[in-house]
Design a protein around this motif. Structure first.
Motif, PDB file in Angstrom:
ATOM      1  N   ALA A  79      29.657   2.053  30.715  1.00 34.89           N
ATOM      2  CA  ALA A  79      28.767   3.190  30.981  1.00 34.89           C
ATOM      3  C   ALA A  79      27.446   2.729  31.588  1.00 34.89           C
ATOM      4  CB  ALA A  79      28.518   3.983  29.697  1.00 34.89           C
ATOM      5  N   TRP A 104      28.302   2.051  35.185  1.00 41.07           N
ATOM      6  CA  TRP A 104      28.501   3.316  35.910  1.00 41.07           C
ATOM      7  C   TRP A 104      27.179   4.047  36.145  1.00 41.07           C
ATOM      8  CZ3 TRP A 104      32.383   4.356  38.772  1.00 41.07           C
ATOM      9  CH2 TRP A 104      33.671   3.956  38.447  1.00 41.07           C
ATOM     10  N   ALA A 105      26.251   3.936  35.198  1.00 40.34           N
ATOM     11  CA  ALA A 105      24.968   4.641  35.343  1.00 40.34           C
ATOM     12  C   ALA A 105      24.202   4.192  36.582  1.00 40.34           C
ATOM     13  CB  ALA A 105      24.114   4.432  34.094  1.00 40.34           C
ATOM     14  N   ALA A 130      29.215   7.834  34.174  1.00 43.92           N
ATOM     15  CA  ALA A 130      28.727   7.122  32.995  1.00 43.92           C
ATOM     16  C   ALA A 130      28.800   8.020  31.761  1.00 43.92           C
ATOM     17  CB  ALA A 130      27.292   6.650  33.222  1.00 43.92           C
TER      18      ALA A 130
END
Length: 68
Positions: free
Chosen positions: A40, A43-44, A51
């Motif tokens: 996450a 992904w953020a 995310a």
């Protein structure tokens, strides 16, 4: 930094299982939870919605006693 971002995107995309990211797609899904928070974070930097989906997928499996 652009090269690192490209490598991050490629690694996450290669291991994206739809609702979660697996560091090893051949491993049992129950082991992936340990890595969801780290995925996450990655992904953020690329896609905040993805995310959040990663974390929502993680918490969807939360046990009644609160353990994830």
């Amino acid at each position: 930094m652009d090269e690192l971002r490209k490598r991050l995107a490629a690694a996450l995309a290669a291991n994206d299982q739809g609702g979660h990211t697996s560091p090893d797609p051949s491993a049992p899904m129950r082991l992936d939870g340990w890595d969801s928070a780290c995925a996450a974070i990655g992904w953020a930097h690329l896609d905040m919605r993805r995310a959040l989906d990663e974390l929502e997928s993680l918490f969807a499996g939360q046990r009644p006693d609160g353990r994830v």
